[in-house]
Scaffold this active site. Sequence first.
Site, short mmCIF file in Angstrom:
data_model
loop_
_atom_site.label_atom_id
_atom_site.label_comp_id
_atom_site.label_asym_id
_atom_site.label_seq_id
_atom_site.Cartn_x
_atom_site.Cartn_y
_atom_site.Cartn_z
N ASP A 12 12.76 38.45 22.74
CA ASP A 12 13.93 38.53 23.62
C ASP A 12 13.60 39.54 24.71
O ASP A 12 12.62 40.30 24.62
CB ASP A 12 15.14 38.96 22.79
CG ASP A 12 16.36 39.21 23.65
OD1 ASP A 12 16.74 38.33 24.45
OD2 ASP A 12 16.94 40.32 23.54
N ASP A 14 16.32 41.50 27.25
CA ASP A 14 17.26 42.62 27.37
C ASP A 14 17.56 43.21 25.99
O ASP A 14 17.99 42.51 25.08
CB ASP A 14 18.57 42.15 28.01
CG ASP A 14 18.38 41.62 29.41
OD1 ASP A 14 18.31 42.42 30.34
OD2 ASP A 14 18.25 40.38 29.57
N ASP A 171 17.19 41.49 19.36
CA ASP A 171 18.14 42.57 19.03
C ASP A 171 19.55 42.06 18.79
O ASP A 171 20.47 42.87 18.64
CB ASP A 171 18.17 43.61 20.16
CG ASP A 171 18.86 43.08 21.42
OD1 ASP A 171 18.54 41.96 21.85
OD2 ASP A 171 19.73 43.79 21.95
#
Length: 220
Positions: A12, A14, A171
């Site tokens: 991922d 961000d 996240d």
Amino acid sequence: MNGFPFAIVGFDLDGTLLDTLGDLAAAVNHALGLLDRAPLSTDAVRPMIGRGAKHMLEEGLRASGGVPDGAVERLYPELLHFYEAHIAVHSRPFPGVVAALDRLDALGVRTAVVTNKAEHLARVLLGEFDLADRMATIIGGDTLGVRKPSPEPIHAMTQQCGGGRVVFVGDSIYDVMAAKNAGVPSVAVSFGFLDRPAEELGADHVIDHFDELIPLLRTI
């Protein structure tokens, strides 16, 4: 491959590779300012990140007084324009990211990004840190017409990277669900833009620093 168990490591963007909170919060607050609303704190914006900029805007409006009719459609282009113009003012790679990518490169592992951010913005942002060209592929939230938690972006990443055993690092619950839906192991980072403790995301593994990633992957 020096015996390394994975051919592809997907990330991922961000909250995983890059700490983009300050610039994303600034873009949300720019949009809110067009409605004469008070800015939100970065802590308030943090859990709004993960499903793309439009969702972030909607959540920002909701948190600051409600979502007026037509506001999202009107403010979304303004948010994107501001964000692209200020995309790397505060953003930085998380500690250990570059060293981990260097090590994966040395091991012959292909790395890739699968993000719900628009592909164009993802490429611009990664380019600011000389990371775009290091990725075998970059798949954004608008690349395929579906986004995480759909497994399709991870399947596309695997195909575009030439196939092989895959692990995905993220996240958010969307990252973990996308990995599970695609049938690949997941690693959650505890330092990202979490809306709950990392241990509650349901990932197969959790790391607290990128220094832990490659030793962990050797054991999976």
